[in-house]
Design a protein around this motif. Sequence first.
Motif, PDB file in Angstrom:
ATOM      1  N   ASP A 270      -4.283   6.951   0.424  1.00 24.24           N
ATOM      2  CA  ASP A 270      -3.846   7.065  -0.969  1.00 24.24           C
ATOM      3  C   ASP A 270      -2.807   5.979  -1.237  1.00 24.24           C
ATOM      4  OD1 ASP A 270      -3.480   7.932  -3.484  1.00 24.24           O
ATOM      5  OD2 ASP A 270      -2.088   9.558  -2.943  1.00 24.24           O
ATOM      6  N   PRO A 271      -3.074   4.956  -2.043  1.00 27.84           N
ATOM      7  CA  PRO A 271      -4.343   4.730  -2.759  1.00 27.84           C
ATOM      8  C   PRO A 271      -5.461   4.347  -1.793  1.00 27.84           C
ATOM      9  CG  PRO A 271      -2.871   2.848  -3.004  1.00 27.84           C
ATOM     10  CD  PRO A 271      -2.093   3.895  -2.269  1.00 27.84           C
ATOM     11  N   PRO A 272      -6.712   4.552  -2.204  1.00 30.36           N
ATOM     12  CA  PRO A 272      -7.831   4.260  -1.301  1.00 30.36           C
ATOM     13  C   PRO A 272      -7.912   2.775  -0.956  1.00 30.36           C
ATOM     14  CG  PRO A 272      -8.618   4.943  -3.483  1.00 30.36           C
ATOM     15  CD  PRO A 272      -7.130   5.035  -3.516  1.00 30.36           C
ATOM     16  N   ILE A 273      -8.488   2.471   0.212  1.00 28.16           N
ATOM     17  CA  ILE A 273      -8.692   1.073   0.603  1.00 28.16           C
ATOM     18  C   ILE A 273     -10.058   0.663   0.060  1.00 28.16           C
ATOM     19  CG2 ILE A 273      -8.997  -0.493   2.566  1.00 28.16           C
ATOM     20  CD1 ILE A 273      -6.963   1.247   4.067  1.00 28.16           C
ATOM     21  N   ALA A 274     -10.022  -0.259  -0.888  1.00 30.79           N
ATOM     22  CA  ALA A 274     -11.271  -0.601  -1.593  1.00 30.79           C
ATOM     23  C   ALA A 274     -12.107  -1.564  -0.761  1.00 30.79           C
ATOM     24  CB  ALA A 274     -10.921  -1.252  -2.929  1.00 30.79           C
ATOM     25  N   ASP A 275     -13.415  -1.594  -1.050  1.00 34.02           N
ATOM     26  CA  ASP A 275     -14.281  -2.614  -0.449  1.00 34.02           C
ATOM     27  C   ASP A 275     -13.760  -3.984  -0.838  1.00 34.02           C
ATOM     28  OD1 ASP A 275     -15.981  -0.941   0.802  1.00 34.02           O
ATOM     29  OD2 ASP A 275     -17.545  -0.995  -0.737  1.00 34.02           O
ATOM     30  N   LEU A 276     -13.829  -4.932   0.084  1.00 34.87           N
ATOM     31  CA  LEU A 276     -13.331  -6.267  -0.237  1.00 34.87           C
ATOM     32  C   LEU A 276     -14.400  -7.034  -1.000  1.00 34.87           C
ATOM     33  CD1 LEU A 276     -11.602  -7.066   3.151  1.00 34.87           C
ATOM     34  CD2 LEU A 276     -10.592  -6.232   1.045  1.00 34.87           C
TER      35      LEU A 276
ATOM     36  N   TYR B 210      -3.619   6.396  16.807  1.00 34.20           N
ATOM     37  CA  TYR B 210      -2.968   5.107  17.081  1.00 34.20           C
ATOM     38  C   TYR B 210      -1.790   4.906  16.126  1.00 34.20           C
ATOM     39  CZ  TYR B 210      -7.146   4.095  19.750  1.00 34.20           C
ATOM     40  OH  TYR B 210      -8.156   4.161  20.668  1.00 34.20           O
ATOM     41  N   ASP B 211      -0.719   4.258  16.654  1.00 36.52           N
ATOM     42  CA  ASP B 211       0.424   3.880  15.804  1.00 36.52           C
ATOM     43  C   ASP B 211       0.107   2.641  14.984  1.00 36.52           C
ATOM     44  OD1 ASP B 211       2.341   5.828  16.726  1.00 36.52           O
ATOM     45  OD2 ASP B 211       2.296   4.745  18.634  1.00 36.52           O
ATOM     46  N   LEU B 212      -0.619   1.720  15.606  1.00 36.87           N
ATOM     47  CA  LEU B 212      -0.939   0.441  14.956  1.00 36.87           C
ATOM     48  C   LEU B 212      -2.438   0.196  15.099  1.00 36.87           C
ATOM     49  CD1 LEU B 212       1.715  -1.875  16.618  1.00 36.87           C
ATOM     50  CD2 LEU B 212       1.510  -1.512  14.185  1.00 36.87           C
ATOM     51  N   VAL B 213      -3.051  -0.299  14.064  1.00 39.03           N
ATOM     52  CA  VAL B 213      -4.482  -0.635  14.150  1.00 39.03           C
ATOM     53  C   VAL B 213      -4.670  -2.034  13.570  1.00 39.03           C
ATOM     54  CG1 VAL B 213      -6.823  -0.031  13.411  1.00 39.03           C
ATOM     55  CG2 VAL B 213      -5.182   1.792  13.931  1.00 39.03           C
ATOM     56  N   VAL B 214      -5.369  -2.884  14.303  1.00 38.61           N
ATOM     57  CA  VAL B 214      -5.705  -4.224  13.804  1.00 38.61           C
ATOM     58  C   VAL B 214      -7.226  -4.337  13.742  1.00 38.61           C
ATOM     59  CG1 VAL B 214      -5.475  -6.709  14.159  1.00 38.61           C
ATOM     60  CG2 VAL B 214      -3.630  -5.179  14.895  1.00 38.61           C
ATOM     61  N   LEU B 215      -7.737  -4.633  12.572  1.00 39.59           N
ATOM     62  CA  LEU B 215      -9.185  -4.784  12.395  1.00 39.59           C
ATOM     63  C   LEU B 215      -9.545  -6.255  12.520  1.00 39.59           C
ATOM     64  CD1 LEU B 215      -9.469  -2.330   9.438  1.00 39.59           C
ATOM     65  CD2 LEU B 215     -10.562  -2.063  11.639  1.00 39.59           C
ATOM     66  N   THR B 216     -10.484  -6.555  13.383  1.00 37.58           N
ATOM     67  CA  THR B 216     -10.785  -7.965  13.658  1.00 37.58           C
ATOM     68  C   THR B 216     -12.266  -8.258  13.468  1.00 37.58           C
ATOM     69  OG1 THR B 216     -11.174  -7.592  16.004  1.00 37.58           O
ATOM     70  CG2 THR B 216      -8.914  -8.039  15.367  1.00 37.58           C
ATOM     71  N   THR B 217     -12.841  -7.672  12.461  1.00 36.09           N
ATOM     72  CA  THR B 217     -14.226  -7.988  12.104  1.00 36.09           C
ATOM     73  C   THR B 217     -14.309  -7.963  10.579  1.00 36.09           C
ATOM     74  OG1 THR B 217     -16.535  -7.438  12.572  1.00 36.09           O
ATOM     75  CG2 THR B 217     -15.047  -5.585  12.195  1.00 36.09           C
ATOM     76  N   PRO B 218     -15.160  -8.807   9.971  1.00 37.40           N
ATOM     77  CA  PRO B 218     -15.176  -8.840   8.505  1.00 37.40           C
ATOM     78  C   PRO B 218     -15.462  -7.465   7.907  1.00 37.40           C
ATOM     79  CG  PRO B 218     -16.387 -10.697   9.382  1.00 37.40           C
ATOM     80  CD  PRO B 218     -16.069  -9.797  10.546  1.00 37.40           C
ATOM     81  N   LEU B 219     -14.687  -7.105   6.887  1.00 35.16           N
ATOM     82  CA  LEU B 219     -14.829  -5.769   6.288  1.00 35.16           C
ATOM     83  C   LEU B 219     -15.743  -5.755   5.065  1.00 35.16           C
ATOM     84  CD1 LEU B 219     -11.222  -4.315   6.460  1.00 35.16           C
ATOM     85  CD2 LEU B 219     -13.240  -3.639   7.753  1.00 35.16           C
ATOM     86  N   HIS B 220     -16.343  -6.889   4.758  1.00 41.30           N
ATOM     87  CA  HIS B 220     -17.188  -6.906   3.564  1.00 41.30           C
ATOM     88  C   HIS B 220     -18.431  -6.054   3.803  1.00 41.30           C
ATOM     89  CE1 HIS B 220     -14.441 -10.151   3.053  1.00 41.30           C
ATOM     90  NE2 HIS B 220     -14.688 -10.095   1.765  1.00 41.30           N
ATOM     91  N   PRO B 221     -18.921  -5.371   2.770  1.00 40.01           N
ATOM     92  CA  PRO B 221     -19.986  -4.389   2.966  1.00 40.01           C
ATOM     93  C   PRO B 221     -21.196  -4.931   3.738  1.00 40.01           C
ATOM     94  CG  PRO B 221     -19.152  -4.278   0.730  1.00 40.01           C
ATOM     95  CD  PRO B 221     -18.445  -5.413   1.384  1.00 40.01           C
TER      96      PRO B 221
ATOM     97  N   VAL C  55      -2.244  -6.867   5.212  1.00 44.21           N
ATOM     98  CA  VAL C  55      -1.760  -5.505   5.445  1.00 44.21           C
ATOM     99  C   VAL C  55      -2.576  -4.566   4.565  1.00 44.21           C
ATOM    100  CG1 VAL C  55       0.246  -3.987   5.395  1.00 44.21           C
ATOM    101  CG2 VAL C  55       0.549  -6.423   5.871  1.00 44.21           C
ATOM    102  N   LEU C  56      -3.397  -3.725   5.184  1.00 45.94           N
ATOM    103  CA  LEU C  56      -4.220  -2.787   4.412  1.00 45.94           C
ATOM    104  C   LEU C  56      -3.447  -1.507   4.139  1.00 45.94           C
ATOM    105  CD1 LEU C  56      -7.669  -3.111   6.237  1.00 45.94           C
ATOM    106  CD2 LEU C  56      -6.948  -4.235   4.132  1.00 45.94           C
TER     107      LEU C  56
END
Length: 221
Positions: free
Chosen positions: A45-51, A23-34, A165-166
Amino acid sequence: SPEGRALYQVHYESPEGQGSAFYDLVVLTTPLHPSRSNFTFDNFDPPIADLPGSFQPSVTSVVHGYLNSSYFGFPDPKLFPFTSILTTDTPELFFHAMDNICPVNVSAAFRRKQPQEAAVWRVLSPRPLDKPQLKTLFRSYYSVQVAEWPTYPRYDAAKALPPVVLHESLFYLSGVEWVASSMEMTAVAAKNVALLAYNRWHQQLDKIDQKDLMHKVKTEL
Ligand SMILES: Cc1cc2nc3c(=O)[nH]c(=O)nc-3n(C[C@H](O)[C@H](O)[C@H](O)COP(=O)(O)OP(=O)(O)OC[C@H]3O[C@@H](n4cnc5c(N)ncnc54)[C@H](O)[C@@H]3O)c2cc1C
């Protein structure tokens, strides 16, 4: 990609099996908390950290029955005027809120139930309601359906709002719940993310974070 833009490979599992696509664009629409998410981000790089932050567990009971209006100070159920009952933060109280709910699809002839009639109520509570608690809120009831959720953000738990923006073209919408958790807020965030993605994609950078936007919005009429 050939134009030098990021390309995202999304792996997924569904009941039909595993899959993967670019995909060129990705939108995440669910909570990303663990506690709420099963997403992992590889090779960033850099890694996307847990929120940071956590969610408040809450129990939703959908009850079809007769409200015990006496409990709320109305001995005559016909005179009960409210469709929502809200509470303030009282530790010993066993429920948080009650709403008289209607079907999503209603005919033109649909009328809300009279207060003395059996109706469907949504009760939010910190723990599952036991029989005496149900009998406190309802004179009698036909059915109860219960769902337990990590419901609302614990607003005291997060120090900063999650990023929108992740990564270059990887956007995150559900962080808006940390401002206020409602369908309206989600709709506003969805429109904003769509505009942001569009303007970034077309390099219309002057349209992003416009300094005089508030002035323009106020004077456009
Ligand atoms: C108990 C409760 C009561 C609420 N009451 C109200 C209210 O009265 N009024 C109001 O305005 N708001 C209310 N809210 C908030 C409202 O529900 C949310 O703001 C709204 O649903 C957010 O919409 P959404 O589309 O962003 O996310 P959601 O509706 O949460 O949808 C996210 C979707 O993503 C899916 N998903 C998750 N992980 C993956 C994955 N890895 N792959 C694919 N799909 C995935 C989920 O299954 C889900 O279908 C309530 C929330 C709760 C929990």
